[in-house]
Motif scaffolding. Structure first.
Motif, mmCIF file in Angstrom:
data_model
loop_
_atom_site.group_PDB
_atom_site.id
_atom_site.type_symbol
_atom_site.label_atom_id
_atom_site.label_comp_id
_atom_site.label_asym_id
_atom_site.label_seq_id
_atom_site.Cartn_x
_atom_site.Cartn_y
_atom_site.Cartn_z
ATOM 1 N N GLY B 171 52.680 35.438 47.483
ATOM 2 C CA GLY B 171 51.917 35.084 48.664
ATOM 3 C C GLY B 171 52.663 35.275 49.963
ATOM 4 O O GLY B 171 52.157 34.944 51.025
ATOM 5 N N ALA B 172 53.888 35.819 49.893
ATOM 6 C CA ALA B 172 54.648 36.012 51.123
ATOM 7 C C ALA B 172 54.035 37.112 51.975
ATOM 8 O O ALA B 172 54.234 37.154 53.189
ATOM 9 N N LEU B 173 53.271 37.998 51.345
ATOM 10 C CA LEU B 173 52.673 39.098 52.101
ATOM 11 C C LEU B 173 51.504 38.619 52.937
ATOM 12 O O LEU B 173 51.162 39.230 53.941
ATOM 13 N N GLY B 174 50.895 37.512 52.513
ATOM 14 C CA GLY B 174 49.746 37.021 53.241
ATOM 15 C C GLY B 174 48.509 37.839 52.929
ATOM 16 O O GLY B 174 48.505 38.667 52.032
ATOM 17 N N ILE B 175 47.462 37.548 53.687
ATOM 18 C CA ILE B 175 46.202 38.256 53.489
ATOM 19 C C ILE B 175 46.155 39.392 54.484
ATOM 20 O O ILE B 175 46.360 39.181 55.671
#
Lengths: 222, 319
Positions: B171-175
């Motif tokens: 989830g570090a990349l985000g949306i």
């Protein structure tokens, strides 16, 4: 603020959803589908404004979001679909440009928006940069929808979508004056009214909503 | 020990997918029947059909060559290899290092090629028509899949499905806007590849519109069973791929114990169940499109994939 932060991610996703809806508008041929896509885009805009209001702590943006949710996601689509039902329009809209070429042109415009917007907002945060690019794409795609549809309803939908893009750009930056926001909202309602009257008018006169008839009427030669 | 766990999970994964595939088709059919207000056959029905078909002798057309005999086995083998590569309940399976999106696309292309050849082999017009349509759709669906792979590779730094799932799960990349575009493109490709409703109707033999069914009209007995099994496995693998890339949450990380696997299994069951329900609702809600509009639909998917990649190129400063 960058990717991976929740406030950024959510606003980015909402803006991305609006961009996707612009492509749906470009792809969709049937009038009810067009109106539904416009309503979804308006709803996403409302959510984006509410989210920005929370993220920036700006109370004015809550009002913007509520106006967008009520007017753009519910009232205007409802008015348009009643109009469509009254005028008895079903089936697909005539397109001046085929779906394939218009999609290609759409991707080209989105690329153009990226190339133009990123250097302009180079000083700002990553949020401002990409949001501006997405908002500009939505505006340009709305314009393309207006060009690609020969039907007056399609043109109204394109215009509304363009306006959605403008508001998206405005809520992304800090400190949009409430007065300006209210006046654009009022303008939009007037616009919707004028469009309704205009549509009924050309329907009565030409028995069709194809704007090509207006060209002869204005004395233009093709 | 780690190597043993990798091998064990790989075998469990294969067994799970092989058993699940016809069941999933049955569940989707049952859900659709319920949505349409019918009672619907039991979800076990595809397994029963398959057993019945396996007991029957295949009847081969006189004009058919060895291609008709070999094609079902080639297609099923290629699809099984593809199914081995897509993670279901855990990452870090034995074949994870070679589980590349491009390899997956190649396996699926091989299966599709065998199917199209089998369709044309007997020389009946419907088979040829179905094969021609399938290939015309594939010409747009495959580049779209490759563009989605490109998007994922730029974001995750690898085109390996396992690595992509690992990076996205953090989830570090985000949306990202690009991911939304890639998701839309991949869903369109998945619908086309599995001959689902806007592209093809899996429940009809209406000759004007069918694509997949037209190619297997000549098949019977165990050949038909193999083709139906291949289609079911392909559907399972596509749903697993969508789940692995876009909702990788809950999947057990590499080298986790049996408890992690159980959690992953529960998450997998929930994800596949939700996707099956979505598919059934989607198929009940919309109408099939005309065959000549399918290239537009897939072309739109291709362009969305392109746009997603473009966004990434610009935002990562590669352009």
């Amino acid at each position: 603020m960058g990717f991976g932060h929740i406030p950024f991610d959510v606003s980015h996703a909402l803006a991305g959803g609006m961009l996707l809806m612009s492509f749906v508008l470009l792809y969709q041929r049937r009038v009810p589908g067009l109106i539904a896509a416009l309503a979804t885009q308006g709803g996403l805009l409302g959510l984006a404004a509410l989210w920005q209001g929370w993220a920036q702590g700006a109370a004015g943006l809550y009002l913007t979001g509520l106006i967008a949710l009520v007017a753009k996601a519910v009232l205007i689509p409802w008015a348009l679909s009643t109009l469509v039902r009254r005028l008895g329009m079903h089936g697909s809209v005539q397109t001046a440009l085929g779906i394939g070429p218009s999609m290609i042109a759409g991707v080209g415009l989105a690329a153009l928006a990226l190339v133009v917007a990123l250097p302009v907002a180079a000083g700002g945060s990553a949020l401002a940069q990409e949001d501006l690019a997405v908002a500009l794409s939505v505006v340009l795609l709305g314009m393309l929808v207006m060009i690609a549809r020969r039907n007056a309803i399609g043109q109204v939908v394109g215009l509304m979508s363009m306006e959605n893009g403008l508001i998206l750009a405005a809520v992304g930056v800090q400190g949009l004056p409430l007065l300006i926001e209210l006046s654009t909202a009022a303008l939009l309602l007037v616009l919707a009214l004028v469009a309704g009257v205009f549509l009924t008018g050309i329907r009565e006169r030409f028995d069709s909503l194809d704007v090509a008839f207006l060209e002869d009427h204005r004395g233009e030669r093709r | 020990m780690a190597a043993f766990a990798a091998l064990l999970t790989q075998i469990l994964h294969l067994a799970l997918l092989l058993v699940l595939a016809p069941l999933l088709v049955g569940v989707v059919r049952w859900l659709k029947a319920r949505l349409l207000g019918r009672r619907g056959a039991s979800p076990l029905q595809p397994w029963r059909d398959m057993r019945k078909l396996l007991l029957k002798r295949p009847i081969i057309a006189e004009s058919a060559s060895v291609v008709t005999l070999a094609a079902p086995y080639v297609a099923v083998a290629a699809t099984v290899v593809a199914a081995l590569l897509v993670p279901s309940f855990t990452r870090g399976m034995a074949l994870a290092p070679v589980a590349d999106l491009l390899v997956l696309a190649g396996c699926l292309a091989l299966a599709r090629g065998a199917l199209a050849l089998a369709g044309m082999d007997a020389g009946t017009p419907f088979g040829g028509l179905g094969a021609a349509r399938e290939m015309a759709f594939a010409a747009l669906a495959e580049p779209a899949l490759l563009l989605v792979a490109l998007c994922c590779a730029i974001l995750a730094g690898s085109s390996n499905i396992d690595a992509i799932a690992a990076v996205f799960a953090e989830g570090a990349l985000g949306i990202r806007v690009s991911l939304a575009l890639a998701l839309a493109a991949l869903v369109a490709v998945a619908l086309a590849e599995n001959a689902r409703i806007p592209v093809d109707n899996p429940a009809t033999h209406l000759e004007l519109t069918m694509v997949h069914e037209a190619m297997i009209l000549e098949a019977s007995g165990r050949h038909l069973a193999l083709w139906e099994y291949q289609a079911a496995l392909a559907l399972t693998l596509w749903l697993s791929l969508l789940a692995a890339i876009f909702v990788p949450f809950g999947m057990a990380p590499a080298a986790s114990g049996p408890i992690g696997w159980l959690v992953g299994l529960a998450a997998y069951a929930a994800k596949i169940g939700a996707l099956a329900l979505l598919l059934a609702v989607f198929e009940s809600a919309i109408a099939k499109m005309r065959v000549f509009r399918v290239p537009e639909f897939l072309g739109a998917a291709l362009l969305l994939g392109l746009l997603g990649a473009l966004f990434l190129f610009v935002s990562t400063g590669l352009l």
